[in-house]
Design an enzyme around this catalytic site. Structure first.
Site, PDB file in Angstrom:
ATOM      1  N   LYS A 242       1.399  17.306  -8.968  1.00 45.13           N
ATOM      2  CA  LYS A 242       0.878  15.948  -9.153  1.00 45.13           C
ATOM      3  C   LYS A 242       0.696  15.670 -10.643  1.00 45.13           C
ATOM      4  O   LYS A 242      -0.049  16.378 -11.326  1.00 45.13           O
ATOM      5  CB  LYS A 242      -0.476  15.819  -8.438  1.00 45.13           C
ATOM      6  CG  LYS A 242      -0.378  15.955  -6.923  1.00 45.13           C
ATOM      7  CD  LYS A 242       0.304  14.746  -6.311  1.00 45.13           C
ATOM      8  CE  LYS A 242       0.213  14.745  -4.789  1.00 45.13           C
ATOM      9  NZ  LYS A 242       0.858  13.553  -4.228  1.00 45.13           N
TER      10      LYS A 242
ATOM     11  N   ASP B  52       5.554  14.781  -8.491  1.00 51.72           N
ATOM     12  CA  ASP B  52       5.075  13.526  -7.894  1.00 51.72           C
ATOM     13  C   ASP B  52       4.185  12.777  -8.880  1.00 51.72           C
ATOM     14  O   ASP B  52       3.086  13.228  -9.201  1.00 51.72           O
ATOM     15  CB  ASP B  52       4.300  13.810  -6.600  1.00 51.72           C
ATOM     16  CG  ASP B  52       4.015  12.537  -5.813  1.00 51.72           C
ATOM     17  OD1 ASP B  52       4.377  11.440  -6.291  1.00 51.72           O
ATOM     18  OD2 ASP B  52       3.439  12.632  -4.705  1.00 51.72           O
TER      19      ASP B  52
ATOM     20  N   GLU C 117       9.248  12.213  -7.551  1.00 49.37           N
ATOM     21  CA  GLU C 117       8.785  11.294  -6.518  1.00 49.37           C
ATOM     22  C   GLU C 117       8.038  10.109  -7.126  1.00 49.37           C
ATOM     23  O   GLU C 117       7.143  10.292  -7.938  1.00 49.37           O
ATOM     24  CB  GLU C 117       7.872  12.093  -5.576  1.00 49.37           C
ATOM     25  CG  GLU C 117       7.366  11.326  -4.398  1.00 49.37           C
ATOM     26  CD  GLU C 117       6.682  12.242  -3.381  1.00 49.37           C
ATOM     27  OE1 GLU C 117       6.952  13.460  -3.378  1.00 49.37           O
ATOM     28  OE2 GLU C 117       5.882  11.719  -2.609  1.00 49.37           O
TER      29      GLU C 117
ATOM     30  N   ASP D  82       8.475   7.030  -2.373  1.00 47.26           N
ATOM     31  CA  ASP D  82       7.357   7.273  -1.449  1.00 47.26           C
ATOM     32  C   ASP D  82       6.604   5.966  -1.188  1.00 47.26           C
ATOM     33  O   ASP D  82       6.839   5.302  -0.171  1.00 47.26           O
ATOM     34  CB  ASP D  82       6.429   8.361  -2.013  1.00 47.26           C
ATOM     35  CG  ASP D  82       5.236   8.644  -1.103  1.00 47.26           C
ATOM     36  OD1 ASP D  82       5.192   8.115   0.027  1.00 47.26           O
ATOM     37  OD2 ASP D  82       4.314   9.397  -1.510  1.00 47.26           O
TER      38      ASP D  82
ATOM     39  N   LYS E  99       5.996   8.954   6.078  1.00 48.60           N
ATOM     40  CA  LYS E  99       4.647   9.375   6.468  1.00 48.60           C
ATOM     41  C   LYS E  99       4.200   8.538   7.659  1.00 48.60           C
ATOM     42  O   LYS E  99       4.389   7.308   7.645  1.00 48.60           O
ATOM     43  CB  LYS E  99       3.646   9.167   5.317  1.00 48.60           C
ATOM     44  CG  LYS E  99       3.897  10.061   4.123  1.00 48.60           C
ATOM     45  CD  LYS E  99       2.922   9.757   2.995  1.00 48.60           C
ATOM     46  CE  LYS E  99       3.222  10.634   1.793  1.00 48.60           C
ATOM     47  NZ  LYS E  99       2.550  10.150   0.571  1.00 48.60           N
TER      48      LYS E  99
HETATM   49 MG   LIG Z   1       3.950  10.992  -2.997  1.00 50.71          MG
END
Ligand SMILES: [Mg+2]
Length: 344
Positions: free
Chosen positions: A158, A185, A211, A236, A260
């Site tokens: 992240k 990401d 991402e 995403d 998701k």
């Molecule tokens: Mg993501």
């Protein structure tokens, strides 16, 4: 078999350490659990966490949405309820919680185990990535080394809006952990200029993917980054529904998509996206928010059933819990996930 009662609880599972991304920091996973009970005594659960920054929903709004819809669902079969649910305009996470409970009930109604119901032919283990939270460089390196020592070799790193930090962390992890697979990401934190700078700075390193570098609605910037990048770009926050996915794929805005349940409105909708992806050879990640065990179960059944299109599994929530809950139908050993249905 008709729906007799729908009830809600608010649940909380403590995490080992805080989870930090460009968008938020949390110490527990909190979610709404919905129980749907039928007139023959069969029941099933669904869950939805609140991720206001992504879906705009709070625990309160999820509760309100489910409460608002429940009287329309009571008295119907699970199949009828699914049609009513997906014709409704409630939030995508509230929808996902009800959708999974209705599908689990449908499997029960057909006397099918969930692996059969989901059409899983290969029960061989799969691997998830593990999140390395956004922190100071040295802390991220320590966390990544610890994950690798524990056998977790696919790292979801992240990164945040400080692009110099992002570049440094990437260089450091690439150099120090050459055997780790790195999934970057940015959670929408970068500008187009930052993203292009990042690509230039890290071009000699091997990354699996990057991402959602830029804000979800800036598809033109996403496209420019995709075209400039030798590393695959994964959308995403820019893809919620099948229509979003089609637009991104057909207009070439990104190379891959992250599905998701909480974004698309549940398993029913995720299957539509996965079928489309299978047909068009689109590489997918199956991801989740920080979620509870029943919604992770639902996602994992899909990850096993669609292993041919889901190259990346981002379902590490249970690894972040202080303890593995008994509701999980799967076991986690380092980042390897095996099917081990709970006795319920
Ligand atoms: Mg993501």
């Amino acid at each position: 078999m008709k729906i007799e009662e729908i009830s809600l609880t608010q649940e909380k599972i403590p995490l080992k350490t805080p989870f930090i991304t460009a968008l938020r920091e949390v110490k527990d996973v909190e979610f709404i659990r919905v129980k749907i009970l039928c007139d023959n005594g069969a029941f099933a659960y669904g869950e939805a966490p609140a991720t206001k920054a992504v879906t705009g929903e709070t625990l309160e709004s999820i509760k309100q949405n489910i409460t608002q819809l429940q009287n329309l669902l009571i008295g119907h079969t699970p199949q009828e309820a699914l049609s009513i649910l997906h014709a409704s305009g409630i939030g995508s996470s509230a929808k996902a919680a009800l959708d999974m409970a209705l599908l689990f009930l449908t499997a029960k109604m057909n006397n099918q185990n969930l692996d059969t119901y989901f059409g899983i032919s290969d029960l061989g283990a799969i691997k998830t990535d593990i999140t390395i939270s956004l922190n100071a460089e040295q802390k991220m390196l320590l966390d990544a080394k610890k994950a690798l020592r524990e056998g977790k070799d696919i790292l979801k790193v992240k990164l945040g809006s400080d692009i110099m930090h992002a570049v440094e962390v990437t260089k450091m992890l690439s150099r120090e952990l050459p055997h780790a697979k790195l999934l970057i990401d940015a959670n929408q934190a970068w500008s187009l200029k930052d993203s292009l700078y990042y690509l230039r700075e890290v071009k000699q390193y091997t990354l699996e993917l990057i991402e959602q570098p830029v804000v979800a609605d800036d598809l033109e910037a996403l496209k420019k980054i995709t075209h400039a990048s030798s590393v695959p770009i994964l959308a995403d926050e820019a893809v919620f529904t099948l229509d979003d996915v089609k637009r991104v794929v057909e207009d070439d805005y990104a190379d891959m998509i992250n599905i998701k349940l909480m974004k698309c409105g549940g398993v029913t909708k995720a299957i539509e996206i996965l079928e489309y992806a299978r047909d068009k050879n689109v590489v997918c990640m199956l991801g989740s928010m920080l979620e509870g065990p029943y919604s992770i179960n639902a996602a994992l059944y899909l990850a096993f059933a669609y292993r041919d299109v889901i190259r990346y599994v981002d379902l590490d929530s249970p690894l972040l819990y202080k303890e593995l809950p008994t509701e999980l139908d799967f076991n986690y050993e380092a980042n390897t996930i095996t099917f081990q249905p709970a006795l319920r």
